[in-house]
Structures are given as C-alpha cells and as structure tokens.
Design a protein around this motif. Sequence first.
Motif, PDB file in Angstrom:
ATOM      1  N   GLU A 454       0.694  -1.151   0.116  1.00 41.44           N
ATOM      2  CA  GLU A 454      -0.298  -0.080   0.069  1.00 41.44           C
ATOM      3  C   GLU A 454       0.910   1.288  -0.074  1.00 41.44           C
ATOM      4  OE1 GLU A 454      -3.667   0.118   2.435  1.00 41.44           O
ATOM      5  OE2 GLU A 454      -3.126   1.824   3.000  1.00 41.44           O
ATOM      6  N   TYR A 455       1.997   1.313   0.840  1.00 38.67           N
ATOM      7  CA  TYR A 455       2.621   2.435   0.842  1.00 38.67           C
ATOM      8  C   TYR A 455       3.456   2.851  -0.270  1.00 38.67           C
ATOM      9  CZ  TYR A 455       5.778   5.966   3.293  1.00 38.67           C
ATOM     10  OH  TYR A 455       6.481   7.309   3.615  1.00 38.67           O
ATOM     11  N   GLU A 456       3.927   1.869  -1.077  1.00 38.39           N
ATOM     12  CA  GLU A 456       4.755   1.960  -2.292  1.00 38.39           C
ATOM     13  C   GLU A 456       3.794   2.455  -3.429  1.00 38.39           C
ATOM     14  OE1 GLU A 456       7.971   2.720  -2.910  1.00 38.39           O
ATOM     15  OE2 GLU A 456       8.251   2.454  -0.837  1.00 38.39           O
ATOM     16  N   ILE A 457       2.532   1.733  -3.322  1.00 37.52           N
ATOM     17  CA  ILE A 457       1.722   1.940  -4.670  1.00 37.52           C
ATOM     18  C   ILE A 457       1.450   3.340  -4.535  1.00 37.52           C
ATOM     19  CG2 ILE A 457      -0.603   1.380  -5.518  1.00 37.52           C
ATOM     20  CD1 ILE A 457       0.116  -1.571  -4.753  1.00 37.52           C
ATOM     21  N   ASN A 458       0.734   3.704  -3.361  1.00 41.17           N
ATOM     22  CA  ASN A 458       0.417   5.254  -3.169  1.00 41.17           C
ATOM     23  C   ASN A 458       1.422   6.458  -3.531  1.00 41.17           C
ATOM     24  OD1 ASN A 458      -2.446   5.545  -2.106  1.00 41.17           O
ATOM     25  ND2 ASN A 458      -1.837   3.811  -0.824  1.00 41.17           N
ATOM     26  N   LYS A 459       2.583   5.927  -2.971  1.00 44.97           N
ATOM     27  CA  LYS A 459       3.887   6.835  -3.267  1.00 44.97           C
ATOM     28  C   LYS A 459       4.299   6.880  -4.756  1.00 44.97           C
ATOM     29  CE  LYS A 459       8.448   7.590  -1.579  1.00 44.97           C
ATOM     30  NZ  LYS A 459       9.716   6.855  -0.693  1.00 44.97           N
ATOM     31  N   TYR A 464       3.353   9.967 -10.018  1.00 49.90           N
ATOM     32  CA  TYR A 464       2.982   9.721 -11.556  1.00 49.90           C
ATOM     33  C   TYR A 464       1.693  11.130 -11.502  1.00 49.90           C
ATOM     34  CZ  TYR A 464       0.204   7.846 -15.489  1.00 49.90           C
ATOM     35  OH  TYR A 464      -0.367   8.172 -16.777  1.00 49.90           O
ATOM     36  N   ALA A 465       1.047  11.212 -10.527  1.00 48.90           N
ATOM     37  CA  ALA A 465      -0.052  12.315 -10.617  1.00 48.90           C
ATOM     38  C   ALA A 465       0.692  13.991 -10.489  1.00 48.90           C
ATOM     39  CB  ALA A 465      -0.934  12.293  -9.131  1.00 48.90           C
ATOM     40  N   ALA A 466       1.649  13.820 -10.039  1.00 45.02           N
ATOM     41  CA  ALA A 466       2.325  15.360  -9.961  1.00 45.02           C
ATOM     42  C   ALA A 466       2.833  15.974 -11.392  1.00 45.02           C
ATOM     43  CB  ALA A 466       3.940  15.085  -9.376  1.00 45.02           C
ATOM     44  N   ASP A 467       2.713  14.768 -12.558  1.00 45.97           N
ATOM     45  CA  ASP A 467       2.964  15.324 -13.937  1.00 45.97           C
ATOM     46  C   ASP A 467       1.635  15.431 -14.670  1.00 45.97           C
ATOM     47  OD1 ASP A 467       5.636  15.169 -13.701  1.00 45.97           O
ATOM     48  OD2 ASP A 467       5.546  12.903 -14.401  1.00 45.97           O
ATOM     49  N   HIS A 468       0.379  15.298 -13.896  1.00 41.94           N
ATOM     50  CA  HIS A 468      -0.724  15.601 -14.392  1.00 41.94           C
ATOM     51  C   HIS A 468      -1.752  16.634 -13.924  1.00 41.94           C
ATOM     52  CE1 HIS A 468       0.580  11.768 -15.899  1.00 41.94           C
ATOM     53  NE2 HIS A 468      -0.348  11.541 -16.858  1.00 41.94           N
ATOM     54  N   CYS A 469      -1.470  17.293 -12.659  1.00 39.23           N
ATOM     55  CA  CYS A 469      -2.336  18.105 -12.040  1.00 39.23           C
ATOM     56  C   CYS A 469      -1.644  19.160 -11.901  1.00 39.23           C
ATOM     57  CB  CYS A 469      -2.746  17.472 -10.421  1.00 39.23           C
ATOM     58  SG  CYS A 469      -3.218  15.713 -10.656  1.00 39.23           S
ATOM     59  N   LYS A 488       6.931  14.892  -2.801  1.00 42.20           N
ATOM     60  CA  LYS A 488       8.183  15.586  -2.507  1.00 42.20           C
ATOM     61  C   LYS A 488       9.255  15.082  -3.415  1.00 42.20           C
ATOM     62  CE  LYS A 488       7.035  16.879   2.207  1.00 42.20           C
ATOM     63  NZ  LYS A 488       6.951  16.488   3.680  1.00 42.20           N
ATOM     64  N   GLU A 489       9.171  13.705  -3.694  1.00 41.74           N
ATOM     65  CA  GLU A 489      10.263  13.008  -4.577  1.00 41.74           C
ATOM     66  C   GLU A 489      10.226  13.728  -5.912  1.00 41.74           C
ATOM     67  OE1 GLU A 489      10.238   8.961  -4.275  1.00 41.74           O
ATOM     68  OE2 GLU A 489      10.682   8.962  -1.902  1.00 41.74           O
ATOM     69  N   ALA A 490       8.959  13.800  -6.224  1.00 46.73           N
ATOM     70  CA  ALA A 490       8.778  14.440  -7.753  1.00 46.73           C
ATOM     71  C   ALA A 490       8.968  15.739  -7.810  1.00 46.73           C
ATOM     72  CB  ALA A 490       7.318  14.039  -7.972  1.00 46.73           C
ATOM     73  N   GLY A 491       9.501  16.434  -6.689  1.00 44.08           N
ATOM     74  CA  GLY A 491       9.812  17.889  -6.847  1.00 44.08           C
ATOM     75  C   GLY A 491       8.476  18.785  -7.135  1.00 44.08           C
ATOM     76  N   TYR A 492       7.249  18.030  -6.780  1.00 44.63           N
ATOM     77  CA  TYR A 492       6.197  18.850  -6.723  1.00 44.63           C
ATOM     78  C   TYR A 492       6.118  20.149  -5.878  1.00 44.63           C
ATOM     79  CZ  TYR A 492       1.386  19.246  -7.869  1.00 44.63           C
ATOM     80  OH  TYR A 492      -0.149  19.722  -8.634  1.00 44.63           O
ATOM     81  N   PRO A 493       5.990  21.432  -6.473  1.00 40.97           N
ATOM     82  CA  PRO A 493       6.039  22.734  -5.286  1.00 40.97           C
ATOM     83  C   PRO A 493       5.009  22.513  -4.313  1.00 40.97           C
ATOM     84  CG  PRO A 493       5.703  23.168  -7.531  1.00 40.97           C
ATOM     85  CD  PRO A 493       5.580  21.741  -7.589  1.00 40.97           C
ATOM     86  N   ALA A 494       5.560  22.796  -2.932  1.00 44.71           N
ATOM     87  CA  ALA A 494       4.751  22.692  -1.850  1.00 44.71           C
ATOM     88  C   ALA A 494       3.571  23.378  -1.928  1.00 44.71           C
ATOM     89  CB  ALA A 494       5.787  23.016  -0.589  1.00 44.71           C
ATOM     90  N   GLU A 495       3.769  24.683  -2.396  1.00 48.32           N
ATOM     91  CA  GLU A 495       2.357  25.368  -2.600  1.00 48.32           C
ATOM     92  C   GLU A 495       1.480  24.984  -3.470  1.00 48.32           C
ATOM     93  OE1 GLU A 495       5.595  26.920  -5.693  1.00 48.32           O
ATOM     94  OE2 GLU A 495       5.803  26.134  -3.531  1.00 48.32           O
ATOM     95  N   GLN A 496       1.627  24.021  -4.195  1.00 48.78           N
ATOM     96  CA  GLN A 496       0.766  23.367  -4.817  1.00 48.78           C
ATOM     97  C   GLN A 496      -0.118  22.214  -4.471  1.00 48.78           C
ATOM     98  OE1 GLN A 496       3.331  24.670  -8.929  1.00 48.78           O
ATOM     99  NE2 GLN A 496       1.588  23.040  -9.271  1.00 48.78           N
ATOM    100  N   PHE A 497       0.139  21.892  -2.924  1.00 48.63           N
ATOM    101  CA  PHE A 497      -0.651  20.931  -2.636  1.00 48.63           C
ATOM    102  C   PHE A 497      -0.794  21.135  -1.250  1.00 48.63           C
ATOM    103  CE2 PHE A 497       3.796  19.161  -1.472  1.00 48.63           C
ATOM    104  CZ  PHE A 497       3.218  18.615  -0.345  1.00 48.63           C
TER     105      PHE A 497
END
Length: 532
Positions: A454-459, A464-469, A488-497
Amino acid sequence: MSILMVLFILLLASWILPVTLKVKQSVHMLQLNTYRNERYTKWMNSNRDKVFHGFEAIYLLPIILVFMPIPSTVVFAIGIAVFIIAFLIFWKNKPTEKKKLVYTQRVQRLLAMTYILYGLIACAAIVLGAFVHLGIVLVLLGATAVVPFYMVLIANTINLPIEARISQGFVNDAKRLLKASPDLKIIGITGSFGKTSVKHFVHAVLSTKHNVLMTPESYNTKLGVTRTINEHLKPYHDIFIAEMGAKQEGDIEMICELVNQQYGILTAIGEQHLETFKTLDTIKKTKHEIIETLPEKDGVGILNKDDQNITSYQAKNPCRKIYYGVDAEEVDLRASNIEFSAKGMSFTVSYKNGEVETFKTRLLGKHNVYNLLAAIAIGLEMGMTLKQMVPAVKNIDPVPHRLELKRKSGNITIIDDSFNSNPVGSKMATDVLGRMDGFRMLVTPGMIELGDKEYEINKEWARYAADHCDYIILVGKKQTIPLQEGLKEAGYPAEQFYVAEHLQDALKQMHTVAKPNTIVLLENDLPDTFNE
C-alpha cells in the motif's frame, strides 16, 4: 419498594443506554466486514481507539467508591450518573456514517442475540448483588459496558450455524427459480475493477432487444445474487446479469455454482484486497474461476487481452474465448482512434468479421473504452450488430462515482471517481484529468486495502499524478503520508498541494484555490471502517 431497589432499576436502565449506542456501532462494523469474524477481529485490532474509548475510565469511579465507607444508595446514584454521562458523550461524538447500518433480518437476529447476552448479564448482576455483594453489580455492569464489540463477536459466533441454515434455504430457493427458467441466458461479470460499470453497460446494450435483470448496486456476493434472484427474477426475463465480487479464494466459484453462467466476462486483474488475498497469483486464480466454471461445449469467456494479469494466466477450461483490447495483437474486438473531451469520448470499434463502427459516449477514461468493449462483445454474442449498439452506447449514463462528470456551481467541474480506487484505475483517472483543458485539481485520500504494498503503490501514484495536476489536495494527514512523500520526491512545489484534516476541510480548500475553468478529480473515498 425500597429506595435501593428503585436505584438498582434505574442503574440497569442507565447502563443499557451507552451499551445500546456502542452495540449499534459494533453491529455496523460487523456488517461492513461482511459478518466475517476474522475481518471484524482484524478491524478491532487495528482500531483500538474506536473499540475502547478513553472516557470509559469513568466506569471505575463507582467501582472504587464501593470499597469506601459510603452508603450504597449514594454509590448507585453515582453509578447512574456515570452511565448517563457516558451515554451523552457517545451521543455527542457519534461518527458521521457514509454507509448506514442496514437493519436486515440478519442484523435483527444479531441484535436479539446480543441483547439476550446482556439480559443474562443483568440477571447475573441481580443475583450476585442480592446474594453476594452489591459491589459486584457495578463491577459487572461497568466491565460489560466497555466490551460491546466483543459481545457482538460472541453473538455472531453463536448465530453462525443458524445463519448458515437460513442462507442455504435462500440459495435452494434461488436454484429452483433458475431451474424453472431453462431458456434464461446468464452472464457473469468479475474483475478487480470495472465489473460494476460493465454490468451497467451490458444491461444498457442488451435492454434494447431483451428483458434483462441485473444484480442491483453492489450486490456481488453469493447472498446478494441469491437475493436478486429470489426477489426480482420473473418468467419474462431473457437474460440475467450477475456481478461477482471476491475477497478470498473460492468466492467467485461459489456464485458460479449457484447461477451456472453461460457467459463469463473478466474485466481486469489488479492488486486489490491484498490484505485477504495475500498474493497477486491468488487474485488471478480467483478471478479466473468465472472462466474455469463455464460449460466446456457452449460456454463463452470474454476477456480483456490488454491486461497482462489476465493473459499471464492459462485457464484450463477449453471453452470458447473472445478477446477485446486496444493495444494487444490478435483480438476479436478492437477500439482505436480514442478521443477525449469535456463532453465525453469517441472511438472506433473493429470486429474480426470486418464490421467497423464509430461510437460516441458521455463516459470518460480509457478504462471505460475497455468496459464498453466488453459490453459490445456480449451484444455481438446475443446477435446484435455494431451499428445496432451505437445508440445504446451513446445514451449510457455514467455509473455514479465512477468517473462521473458533474457540473458544480461557479467555475468548477467535478469528475467524481470516488468509488474504491485501485492502482490501474487511479492512473487512468489521472490521465483523464491530465487531458482536460483548464486548472486541473486532484482531491484524494489515496488507496487502501493493498496490504504490504500500500505505501509504495500510493507513493508511486503520487509521483505519477504530479505530472498531470496543477493542484493536489490530500485528505487525511496520517493516511496520505506516502502520497506526501511521493510528491516531494517528484519535486512537486509545496505551494501546489494541501494536506486536509478531513473531507470538509478539503472541499473548503478546493473552493478557495479554484480558478476559472477548474476541473476537479475526486479520486477514492475511504469507507467507515477506515481510521484516518
């Protein structure tokens, strides 16, 4: 009647008040765990804070006072006050139920047995209080007020032989009704996901030419299918569609033994319910039970050839098999030229006999193309042409909470995919969102019931979602830790989640950050049995 006797009666009456509220919650959890003691026990072990509440320590107060030089009338009065206070706290903090307790006959029998047990406890309290010591009354009542979850477990165990006999009677009735309809064509549908949608789509297509009965809602257990047959099957029905769900090996086979389906649709196989299945291989074997139980001579299996978990399993049954797909080679039915828009999709279907038609639908998502292909394949088996099925497909309404497109007030369009997310479906839903024009927002608590993975699948899904949202709202601070790590690993900006405490907080944030032409994907909804 003495004052002490009056207080004793009032003590029993006040004792049963918090017990009643906790028994209801206990029975509700047992029902959500399909009355299976092993699943119910596992839930209790994982949710100790719901089974035992900290404030229930107040039950110790009158017990302690028993051993002090205080009149029994005063101690009993304090005991009454304690039970009433506990009742009021329970009442004030009643959880909001997403799925209400259904007072079926089984629930009524379970409640009756539970209260018989509590009645025996009350009788024991009376006898022991009269002949041994009054303090034993408060000890016994206080202790049993804490453990309704376990009392319900005992009651369910006592009732199991009774329920087995009753269930078998219903099953026998259903078998007699099916036997009385020898011309009835029976279609079984299963899969880790997609089966409910396929059921509705098959019903929509076939209903244009036939009288069709399908199992309602999520009636996909043996007893759910049995109930549908007993309550709704009529002599005029030509076709019966049975959705078949499974949480452990043998579940599908049991339903197949009941209905003896001539057609079996296998939509997809994925890593769902790993907590009970344990391995993907067990899931493959269980889902293929719908194919293995088909008649060898005239049975027809309809399978998604793009699903590697389906094609990697070799069914032993030599019955005829029809394959559909988008990408795989050598399929009987193929979809191509898939195009998406905010209004739905269009795609071309090619049949092995050379027949080709373009379909339009209000549905969204590549996975719904697969679901429609399964329905079209069954329609072809029932003598329909592709052209005849075009209007039916165009008029199909989205299944509630499965990529259901909704228009909200203001600038927000909702894509409601809140029913039981899974690893494959969540990615497909994210793809749909990614194809939309506008400000793309994801609201999700993540996926559950995936066992050790569960942990790894959600991670992985968060990456994956970081590139689509353009913006992501995570529901539940504890539950969404793997999603937070993935972003965080995908480098998604903190202000965008944003990490919301609960759904209402998430919806408030959704309206706060929404921009003109905002598209919001609601992905998955946690059940009542889950503890955020």
